[in-house]
Write an enzyme that holds these catalytic residues in place. Sequence first.
Site, short mmCIF file in Angstrom:
data_model
loop_
_atom_site.label_atom_id
_atom_site.label_comp_id
_atom_site.label_asym_id
_atom_site.label_seq_id
_atom_site.Cartn_x
_atom_site.Cartn_y
_atom_site.Cartn_z
N LYS A 191 31.61 49.55 41.16
CA LYS A 191 32.39 49.92 39.97
C LYS A 191 31.58 50.95 39.20
O LYS A 191 30.51 50.65 38.65
CB LYS A 191 32.65 48.68 39.10
N GLY B 282 34.56 44.51 25.61
CA GLY B 282 34.08 43.33 24.89
C GLY B 282 34.76 43.04 23.57
O GLY B 282 34.32 42.17 22.83
N GLY C 80 38.82 45.06 27.33
CA GLY C 80 39.59 44.94 26.10
C GLY C 80 40.69 43.90 26.12
O GLY C 80 41.17 43.48 25.07
N ASN D 152 36.42 39.79 31.47
CA ASN D 152 35.11 39.14 31.35
C ASN D 152 34.99 38.45 29.98
O ASN D 152 35.00 37.23 29.87
CB ASN D 152 33.99 40.16 31.55
N THR D 153 34.97 39.27 28.93
CA THR D 153 34.70 38.71 27.60
C THR D 153 35.78 37.71 27.18
O THR D 153 35.46 36.70 26.53
CB THR D 153 34.61 39.85 26.57
#
Lengths: 257, 66
Positions: free
Chosen positions: A97, A158, A185, A206-207
């Site tokens: 990535k 994030g 996001g 992820n976040t």
Amino acid sequence: MNSNDKLTIGGTEFTSRFILGSGKYSHELISAAIERGGAEMITVALRRANTSGDDNILNHIPKGITLLPNTSGARDAKEAIRIARLARELGCGDFIKIEVIRDSKYLLPDNNETIKATEALAKEGFKVMAYMYPDLNVARDLVSAGASSVMPLAAPIGTNMGLATKEFIRILIDEIDVPIIVDAGIGRPSEACQVMEMGADAVMANTAVATAGDIPLMADAFRQAIIAGRQAYLAGLGRVITDKAAASSPLTGFLGE
Amino acid sequence: MNITLNGERLDIAEGTSLESLIEGQGFELARVIAEVDEHVVSKSDYDDYILHEGADILVLSFVGGG
């Protein structure tokens, strides 16, 4: 879910359309999040190694899960290329990535450097997944440079702010032939569902998972939302009427007739 | 002789191989990758790679990330 509905990235087929990040939560929860999220691909970062007692993250990622190393920390194409080559030497495959960031406040990707890194690494046989600000011309250049997929951001990394770039992602979905994976996001499963309904090929989060109250449960919620959105896209959304109502029950045979 | 390992100065014996350094410092060999003077070294070469005075070595591994 229709098992024939595969996501193909760089020649590799995936059944899951949920790519999970592994940052900001404990190693102990990673395997549970992968399992509950049904993820088949997970991102990792490359950093200076620790020594004594270091519990490596790879010990917590089940076999059969595809690793997607990122080039986080790269400020230009040259650094991204260097990180990608190092990551591949760890023997975990050809996926990378590309993430090139030189803005330290909003962490927005440098699209121009991302194109340069993509071109160089695709020539070296990497399967490049390019994190980018959603710009149609850049996406076309990334495809020409050999990107296996493009990963437009929904909002700054994030933030959990949601689909700030929604209409520009829609343009990429309409115009770009490689998989569009919405990354960064997305804060809620409903937002993941929405981009999948629009026709995005996959979602990376992820976040949103890492900062949830119950991490494995949130991974499960994303799994279900992504499947629901994909199925709605495949089914074709029903039409919208804005100027009047349209009865769903028959308009004849009432009691009084 | 002096080398730099992950940004810290270290005094090691002359003739030390990259593999000896990595294992001697407590890294898990199977989980790390090394770069010497900004050039990635293939794992198969670690045993034969003799470090030189002033070598700048980075030892890296995967961590959690998005």
